[in-house]
Scaffold this motif. Structure first.
Motif, short mmCIF file in Angstrom:
data_model
loop_
_atom_site.label_atom_id
_atom_site.label_comp_id
_atom_site.label_asym_id
_atom_site.label_seq_id
_atom_site.Cartn_x
_atom_site.Cartn_y
_atom_site.Cartn_z
N GLN A 1 0.75 -0.92 -0.02
CA GLN A 1 -0.46 0.06 -0.10
C GLN A 1 0.54 1.33 -0.29
OE1 GLN A 1 -2.34 -1.31 3.18
NE2 GLN A 1 -3.94 -2.31 2.23
N ALA A 2 1.76 1.06 0.93
CA ALA A 2 2.83 2.57 0.95
C ALA A 2 3.85 2.81 -0.79
CB ALA A 2 3.79 2.01 1.48
N LEU A 3 3.95 1.34 -1.45
CA LEU A 3 3.85 1.78 -2.97
C LEU A 3 2.92 2.10 -3.77
CD1 LEU A 3 6.12 -1.71 -2.97
CD2 LEU A 3 6.98 0.87 -2.95
N GLY A 4 1.57 1.73 -3.41
CA GLY A 4 0.65 2.54 -4.71
C GLY A 4 -0.45 1.51 -4.61
N TYR A 5 0.25 0.10 -4.46
CA TYR A 5 -1.40 -0.74 -4.95
C TYR A 5 -2.41 -0.90 -3.95
CZ TYR A 5 3.36 -2.67 -7.28
OH TYR A 5 4.22 -2.90 -7.94
N GLU A 6 -3.17 -1.24 -4.40
CA GLU A 6 -4.53 -1.31 -3.63
C GLU A 6 -4.74 -2.70 -2.96
OE1 GLU A 6 -8.29 0.08 -4.99
OE2 GLU A 6 -6.72 1.74 -6.12
N ASP B 1 -2.33 -3.54 -15.30
CA ASP B 1 -4.07 -2.56 -15.17
C ASP B 1 -4.89 -3.99 -15.75
OD1 ASP B 1 -6.03 -1.39 -15.63
OD2 ASP B 1 -5.17 -1.30 -17.61
N HIS C 1 10.13 -3.52 -9.32
CA HIS C 1 10.46 -1.48 -9.19
C HIS C 1 12.05 -1.37 -9.48
CE1 HIS C 1 6.53 -0.24 -7.65
NE2 HIS C 1 6.09 -1.21 -7.04
#
Length: 93
Positions: free
Chosen positions: A24-29, A40, A73
């Motif tokens: 989540q800190a990396l932007g994933y839900e 996607d 990443h």
């Protein structure tokens, strides 16, 4: 402590909750079933096991959060290891 020892300490500290928090800190839900999307896609094809191991059923990839950050990443392994250690509160000197 060398990097290999640090990686071993990290692996012993991983669980679903802390891996989900890092993702989540990396932007994933990450949903309540510990599933998330790497690409996607319509529905999540990646999941987090109880021991923190990540499995991507879409590509067949599997590994820990350090390997995930390193490979998905394009982060050098040492940087990925140190970031995860910091997130877990593990000191490296």
């Amino acid at each position: 402590m060398n990097l290999k020892e640090l990686r071993n300490q990290i692996k012993q500290s991983l669980n679903r909750e802390n891996v989900a928090a890092m993702l989540q800190a990396l932007g994933y839900e990450v949903n309540r079933d510990y599933k998330f999307k790497i690409r996607d896609e319509r529905t999540p094809s990646s999941s987090i096991r109880r021991d923190g191991y990540i499995k991507d059923f879409g590509s067949g990839w599997g590994g820990d959060i350090v390997a995930f950050i390193h490979e998905h990443h394009n982060t050098p392994l040492k940087e990925a290891t140190l970031w995860v250690a910091q997130c877990l509160g593990i000191r490296y000197e």
